[in-house]
Scaffold this active site. Sequence first.
Site, PDB file in Angstrom:
ATOM      1  N   LYS A  87       0.833  -1.212   0.000  1.00 17.85           N
ATOM      2  CA  LYS A  87       0.000   0.000   0.000  1.00 17.85           C
ATOM      3  C   LYS A  87       0.866   1.260   0.000  1.00 17.85           C
ATOM      4  O   LYS A  87       0.591   2.196  -0.734  1.00 17.85           O
ATOM      5  CB  LYS A  87      -0.928   0.033   1.231  1.00 17.85           C
ATOM      6  CG  LYS A  87      -1.875  -1.153   1.332  1.00 17.85           C
ATOM      7  CD  LYS A  87      -2.882  -0.988   2.463  1.00 17.85           C
ATOM      8  CE  LYS A  87      -2.286  -1.037   3.870  1.00 17.85           C
ATOM      9  NZ  LYS A  87      -1.676  -2.327   4.245  1.00 17.85           N
ATOM     10  N   ARG A 104      -9.649   0.789   9.063  1.00 18.56           N
ATOM     11  CA  ARG A 104      -9.254  -0.567   9.419  1.00 18.56           C
ATOM     12  C   ARG A 104     -10.339  -1.284  10.209  1.00 18.56           C
ATOM     13  O   ARG A 104     -10.150  -2.438  10.582  1.00 18.56           O
ATOM     14  CB  ARG A 104      -7.996  -0.520  10.270  1.00 18.56           C
ATOM     15  CG  ARG A 104      -6.712  -0.911   9.517  1.00 18.56           C
ATOM     16  CD  ARG A 104      -5.602  -0.740  10.521  1.00 18.56           C
ATOM     17  NE  ARG A 104      -4.377  -1.400  10.269  1.00 18.56           N
ATOM     18  CZ  ARG A 104      -3.293  -0.845   9.728  1.00 18.56           C
ATOM     19  NH1 ARG A 104      -3.339   0.364   9.258  1.00 18.56           N
ATOM     20  NH2 ARG A 104      -2.173  -1.531   9.649  1.00 18.56           N
ATOM     21  N   ARG A 156      11.427  -6.067   4.992  1.00 12.60           N
ATOM     22  CA  ARG A 156      11.309  -4.636   5.306  1.00 12.60           C
ATOM     23  C   ARG A 156      11.871  -4.331   6.698  1.00 12.60           C
ATOM     24  O   ARG A 156      12.492  -3.295   6.916  1.00 12.60           O
ATOM     25  CB  ARG A 156       9.833  -4.228   5.219  1.00 12.60           C
ATOM     26  CG  ARG A 156       9.572  -2.771   5.509  1.00 12.60           C
ATOM     27  CD  ARG A 156       8.125  -2.381   5.219  1.00 12.60           C
ATOM     28  NE  ARG A 156       7.190  -2.924   6.191  1.00 12.60           N
ATOM     29  CZ  ARG A 156       5.855  -2.825   6.102  1.00 12.60           C
ATOM     30  NH1 ARG A 156       5.316  -2.232   5.072  1.00 12.60           N
ATOM     31  NH2 ARG A 156       5.077  -3.331   7.028  1.00 12.60           N
ATOM     32  N   ARG A 176      11.191  -0.660  12.303  1.00  6.76           N
ATOM     33  CA  ARG A 176       9.873  -0.812  12.911  1.00  6.76           C
ATOM     34  C   ARG A 176       9.862  -2.039  13.804  1.00  6.76           C
ATOM     35  O   ARG A 176      10.074  -3.158  13.339  1.00  6.76           O
ATOM     36  CB  ARG A 176       8.797  -0.955  11.816  1.00  6.76           C
ATOM     37  CG  ARG A 176       8.453   0.345  11.150  1.00  6.76           C
ATOM     38  CD  ARG A 176       7.402   0.176  10.081  1.00  6.76           C
ATOM     39  NE  ARG A 176       6.179  -0.469  10.532  1.00  6.76           N
ATOM     40  CZ  ARG A 176       5.073  -0.532   9.812  1.00  6.76           C
ATOM     41  NH1 ARG A 176       5.031   0.005   8.615  1.00  6.76           N
ATOM     42  NH2 ARG A 176       4.005  -1.144  10.288  1.00  6.76           N
ATOM     43  N   ARG A 181      -0.531  -9.131  13.665  1.00  5.65           N
ATOM     44  CA  ARG A 181      -1.064  -8.115  12.741  1.00  5.65           C
ATOM     45  C   ARG A 181      -1.911  -8.747  11.652  1.00  5.65           C
ATOM     46  O   ARG A 181      -2.946  -8.201  11.260  1.00  5.65           O
ATOM     47  CB  ARG A 181       0.090  -7.314  12.142  1.00  5.65           C
ATOM     48  CG  ARG A 181       0.650  -6.325  13.152  1.00  5.65           C
ATOM     49  CD  ARG A 181       2.048  -5.880  12.777  1.00  5.65           C
ATOM     50  NE  ARG A 181       2.099  -5.065  11.599  1.00  5.65           N
ATOM     51  CZ  ARG A 181       3.183  -4.926  10.841  1.00  5.65           C
ATOM     52  NH1 ARG A 181       4.298  -5.564  11.149  1.00  5.65           N
ATOM     53  NH2 ARG A 181       3.157  -4.155   9.783  1.00  5.65           N
TER      54      ARG A 181
HETATM   55  P1  AMP Z   1       0.707   0.458   9.231  1.00  2.00           P
HETATM   56  O1  AMP Z   1       1.903   1.295   8.960  1.00  2.00           O
HETATM   57  O2  AMP Z   1      -0.492   0.887   8.405  1.00  2.00           O
HETATM   58  O3  AMP Z   1       0.986  -1.011   9.103  1.00  2.00           O
HETATM   59  O4  AMP Z   1       0.284   0.723  10.744  1.00  2.00           O
HETATM   60  C1  AMP Z   1       1.149   0.405  11.821  1.00  2.00           C
HETATM   61  C2  AMP Z   1       0.365   0.296  13.103  1.00  2.00           C
HETATM   62  O5  AMP Z   1      -0.266   1.550  13.390  1.00  2.00           O
HETATM   63  C3  AMP Z   1      -0.763  -0.716  13.099  1.00  2.00           C
HETATM   64  O6  AMP Z   1      -0.321  -2.038  13.383  1.00  2.00           O
HETATM   65  C4  AMP Z   1      -1.660  -0.159  14.206  1.00  2.00           C
HETATM   66  O7  AMP Z   1      -1.130  -0.422  15.491  1.00  2.00           O
HETATM   67  C5  AMP Z   1      -1.533   1.339  13.983  1.00  2.00           C
HETATM   68  N1  AMP Z   1      -2.571   1.803  13.008  1.00  2.00           N
HETATM   69  C6  AMP Z   1      -2.354   2.339  11.776  1.00  2.00           C
HETATM   70  N2  AMP Z   1      -3.503   2.644  11.188  1.00  2.00           N
HETATM   71  C7  AMP Z   1      -4.493   2.299  12.053  1.00  2.00           C
HETATM   72  C8  AMP Z   1      -5.911   2.347  11.994  1.00  2.00           C
HETATM   73  N3  AMP Z   1      -6.562   2.817  10.903  1.00  2.00           N
HETATM   74  N4  AMP Z   1      -6.598   1.889  13.079  1.00  2.00           N
HETATM   75  C9  AMP Z   1      -5.974   1.426  14.168  1.00  2.00           C
HETATM   76  N5  AMP Z   1      -4.646   1.330  14.279  1.00  2.00           N
HETATM   77  C10 AMP Z   1      -3.890   1.763  13.224  1.00  2.00           C
END
Ligand code: AMP
Length: 190
Positions: free
Chosen positions: A14, A89, A128, A134, A146
């Site tokens: 994404k 999400r 990654r 991260r 996740r």
């Molecule tokens: P990502 O970079 O999109 O994989 O997001 C990393 C982490 O941020 C996720 O595993 C969640 O802990 C938090 N996070 C990001 N976007 C959301 C969302 N829309 N709702 C809830 N938690 C989020």
Amino acid sequence: MLNIVLFGPPGAGKGTQSEKLITKYGLTHLSTGDLFRKHLGEGTDLGKLAKKYMDEGHLVPDEVVIQMVEDKISNSENSSGFIFDGFPRTTAQAEALDKMLANHGMAISGMIALDVPFQILKERIIERGKTSNRVDDQNEEKINTRIKVYLDETLPVAKYYEKQGKFKEINGVGEINDIFNEISETIDRY
Ligand code: AMP
């Protein structure tokens, strides 16, 4: 005005595709993961709160995420549209997004879902994690959490847009440019 939800499990590509799409279509990239990581880096209260959830691979509570997105939309008045990446999400987030956009005279044009088999996702995230710094990319148990959270809480969001006739799935395995071209063809039909 284009407002696109780029959807898919962690590691689906994404972020990579969003970068290319914002350049091509002049859209504002709204990645909730990136916004949380920015807060984390700056040591804000929001960052500290989000960190507890992020480090474990759990979702940050809806009301926190929704408020952050609302602020970002309100502060991007001159935008010609958004790419929502990693948001919504949960179904509650999707409902809140529809309301927020309606308040600003906008609507979602469509959701584009990147389909990638779970084994490939895991390999990509581990790769990654070697450079991303991260915490949530560097531990197999957290990666599994996740993916489970995605299946349990996030997948229903696809149904939400499907019911509105706004869902399109694209194969997320292959050359980055081929995937990008397929996404672009879908957007050009909106
Ligand atoms: P990502 O970079 O999109 O994989 O997001 C990393 C982490 O941020 C996720 O595993 C969640 O802990 C938090 N996070 C990001 N976007 C959301 C969302 N829309 N709702 C809830 N938690 C989020």
